[in-house]
Design a protein around this motif. Structure first.
Motif, PDB file in Angstrom:
ATOM      1  N   HIS A  51       0.637  -1.125  -0.003  1.00 14.54           N
ATOM      2  CA  HIS A  51      -0.048   0.000  -0.029  1.00 14.54           C
ATOM      3  C   HIS A  51       0.852   1.180  -0.115  1.00 14.54           C
ATOM      4  O   HIS A  51       1.938   1.337   0.813  1.00 14.54           O
ATOM      5  CB  HIS A  51      -0.909  -0.064   1.345  1.00 14.54           C
ATOM      6  CG  HIS A  51      -1.897   0.991   1.439  1.00 14.54           C
ATOM      7  ND1 HIS A  51      -1.694   2.254   2.059  1.00 14.54           N
ATOM      8  CD2 HIS A  51      -3.072   1.511   0.509  1.00 14.54           C
ATOM      9  CE1 HIS A  51      -2.590   3.165   1.735  1.00 14.54           C
ATOM     10  NE2 HIS A  51      -3.674   2.502   1.052  1.00 14.54           N
ATOM     11  N   ASP A  86       2.314   0.266  -4.334  1.00 17.84           N
ATOM     12  CA  ASP A  86       1.669  -0.317  -5.629  1.00 17.84           C
ATOM     13  C   ASP A  86       0.487   0.081  -5.960  1.00 17.84           C
ATOM     14  O   ASP A  86      -0.400  -0.110  -7.054  1.00 17.84           O
ATOM     15  CB  ASP A  86       1.817  -1.664  -5.594  1.00 17.84           C
ATOM     16  CG  ASP A  86       3.281  -2.392  -5.506  1.00 17.84           C
ATOM     17  OD1 ASP A  86       4.219  -2.005  -6.235  1.00 17.84           O
ATOM     18  OD2 ASP A  86       3.778  -3.086  -4.495  1.00 17.84           O
ATOM     19  N   PHE A  87      -0.243   0.328  -4.861  1.00 21.63           N
ATOM     20  CA  PHE A  87      -1.658   0.851  -4.716  1.00 21.63           C
ATOM     21  C   PHE A  87      -1.874   1.719  -3.623  1.00 21.63           C
ATOM     22  O   PHE A  87      -1.150   1.872  -2.765  1.00 21.63           O
ATOM     23  CB  PHE A  87      -2.662  -0.457  -4.781  1.00 21.63           C
ATOM     24  CG  PHE A  87      -2.821  -0.990  -3.405  1.00 21.63           C
ATOM     25  CD1 PHE A  87      -3.739  -0.748  -2.461  1.00 21.63           C
ATOM     26  CD2 PHE A  87      -1.808  -1.939  -3.180  1.00 21.63           C
ATOM     27  CE1 PHE A  87      -3.609  -1.513  -1.129  1.00 21.63           C
ATOM     28  CE2 PHE A  87      -1.688  -2.495  -1.909  1.00 21.63           C
ATOM     29  CZ  PHE A  87      -2.836  -2.330  -0.911  1.00 21.63           C
ATOM     30  N   GLN A  88      -3.007   2.543  -3.718  1.00 24.13           N
ATOM     31  CA  GLN A  88      -3.471   3.461  -2.854  1.00 24.13           C
ATOM     32  C   GLN A  88      -4.988   3.495  -2.563  1.00 24.13           C
ATOM     33  O   GLN A  88      -5.654   3.602  -3.559  1.00 24.13           O
ATOM     34  CB  GLN A  88      -2.933   4.940  -3.140  1.00 24.13           C
ATOM     35  CG  GLN A  88      -3.112   6.045  -2.211  1.00 24.13           C
ATOM     36  CD  GLN A  88      -2.331   5.771  -0.838  1.00 24.13           C
ATOM     37  OE1 GLN A  88      -2.681   5.253   0.013  1.00 24.13           O
ATOM     38  NE2 GLN A  88      -1.223   6.267  -0.905  1.00 24.13           N
ATOM     39  N   THR A 109       3.092   8.474  -7.161  1.00 22.79           N
ATOM     40  CA  THR A 109       2.004   8.162  -7.895  1.00 22.79           C
ATOM     41  C   THR A 109       1.890   7.356  -9.071  1.00 22.79           C
ATOM     42  O   THR A 109       1.170   6.307  -9.390  1.00 22.79           O
ATOM     43  CB  THR A 109       0.841   9.218  -7.958  1.00 22.79           C
ATOM     44  OG1 THR A 109       1.393  10.282  -8.422  1.00 22.79           O
ATOM     45  CG2 THR A 109       0.610   9.870  -6.638  1.00 22.79           C
ATOM     46  N   TRP A 141       1.699   3.725  -8.475  1.00 27.21           N
ATOM     47  CA  TRP A 141       0.721   3.159  -8.239  1.00 27.21           C
ATOM     48  C   TRP A 141      -0.464   2.254  -9.525  1.00 27.21           C
ATOM     49  O   TRP A 141      -0.281   2.770 -10.673  1.00 27.21           O
ATOM     50  CB  TRP A 141      -0.574   4.116  -7.801  1.00 27.21           C
ATOM     51  CG  TRP A 141      -0.167   4.783  -6.527  1.00 27.21           C
ATOM     52  CD1 TRP A 141       0.840   4.419  -5.798  1.00 27.21           C
ATOM     53  CD2 TRP A 141      -0.771   5.916  -5.995  1.00 27.21           C
ATOM     54  NE1 TRP A 141       0.853   5.372  -4.957  1.00 27.21           N
ATOM     55  CE2 TRP A 141       0.051   6.544  -5.142  1.00 27.21           C
ATOM     56  CE3 TRP A 141      -1.761   6.812  -6.581  1.00 27.21           C
ATOM     57  CZ2 TRP A 141      -0.344   7.478  -4.250  1.00 27.21           C
ATOM     58  CZ3 TRP A 141      -2.084   7.876  -5.659  1.00 27.21           C
ATOM     59  CH2 TRP A 141      -1.385   8.215  -4.647  1.00 27.21           C
ATOM     60  N   LEU A 193      -5.762   3.220  -7.667  1.00 26.68           N
ATOM     61  CA  LEU A 193      -6.441   4.175  -6.751  1.00 26.68           C
ATOM     62  C   LEU A 193      -7.580   3.764  -6.594  1.00 26.68           C
ATOM     63  O   LEU A 193      -8.457   3.843  -7.458  1.00 26.68           O
ATOM     64  CB  LEU A 193      -6.227   5.552  -7.520  1.00 26.68           C
ATOM     65  CG  LEU A 193      -6.381   6.859  -6.785  1.00 26.68           C
ATOM     66  CD1 LEU A 193      -5.688   6.817  -5.469  1.00 26.68           C
ATOM     67  CD2 LEU A 193      -6.420   7.969  -7.246  1.00 26.68           C
TER      68      LEU A 193
END
Length: 165
Positions: free
Chosen positions: A83, A86-88, A131, A134, A137
């Protein structure tokens, strides 16, 4: 291998009481998209449009639970993603962001609508580095976000994409 693990995870949701049918269907939709992205990364198919989807329902229907499930079991467990890297997962309110162990929209994307424009541009460049990594999102509490803030969020994402290229 990873592709099969994603498919297996999605199939397993329907066979036990981890989530209800609607939650399972949403998770399967996300898993399908992730599987497509994995194929695209291998060059097996052309790049497709990102998934834009709204998980909605009344209070207590399990929206946040479903996001936690996706985060913990699919993104972190199966895929090994981190987190914030790689993703948010973001939320409008700090309280909800904290419950999901996520971040606020404003903080995650470096949104500061007032103040020094030069400082904001430099901040945008710094955020672009984060970002652009990511893969996903995820916006929680979508109904709390005004159309104006959604437009600003989209604009910021476009700015960040152009800063990073």
């Amino acid at each position: 291998m990873l592709f099969r693990s994603v498919r297996s995870w999605a199939a397993s949701l329907a066979s036990h009481a981890t989530c209800n049918p609607e939650q399972s269907a949403f998770c399967a939709k996300v898993a399908d998209r992730v599987a497509n992205e994995l194929r695209e990364a291998r060059g097996d198919e052309a790049t497709s449009e990102p998934l834009r989807w709204v998980l909605h329902g009344g209070p207590g229907t399990g929206k946040s639970y479903t996001l936690k499930l996706l985060r913990r079991d699919l993104f972190e467990g199966v895929l090994g993603w981190q987190h914030g890297v790689d993703f948010q997962i973001v939320s409008f309110q700090a309280v909800m962001a904290e419950l999901l162990d996520g971040d606020t929209i404003h903080h995650a994307l470096g949104l500061d609508w007032g103040g020094d424009r030069t400082r904001n541009c430099l901040r945008s460049l710094e955020k672009a580095q984060e970002t652009l990594q990511w893969r996903w999102l995820i916006l929680d509490e979508f109904s709390m976000v005004s159309a104006e803030l959604l437009a600003q969020l989209e604009l910021r994402c476009r700015e960040l994409m152009s800063c990073g290229t």
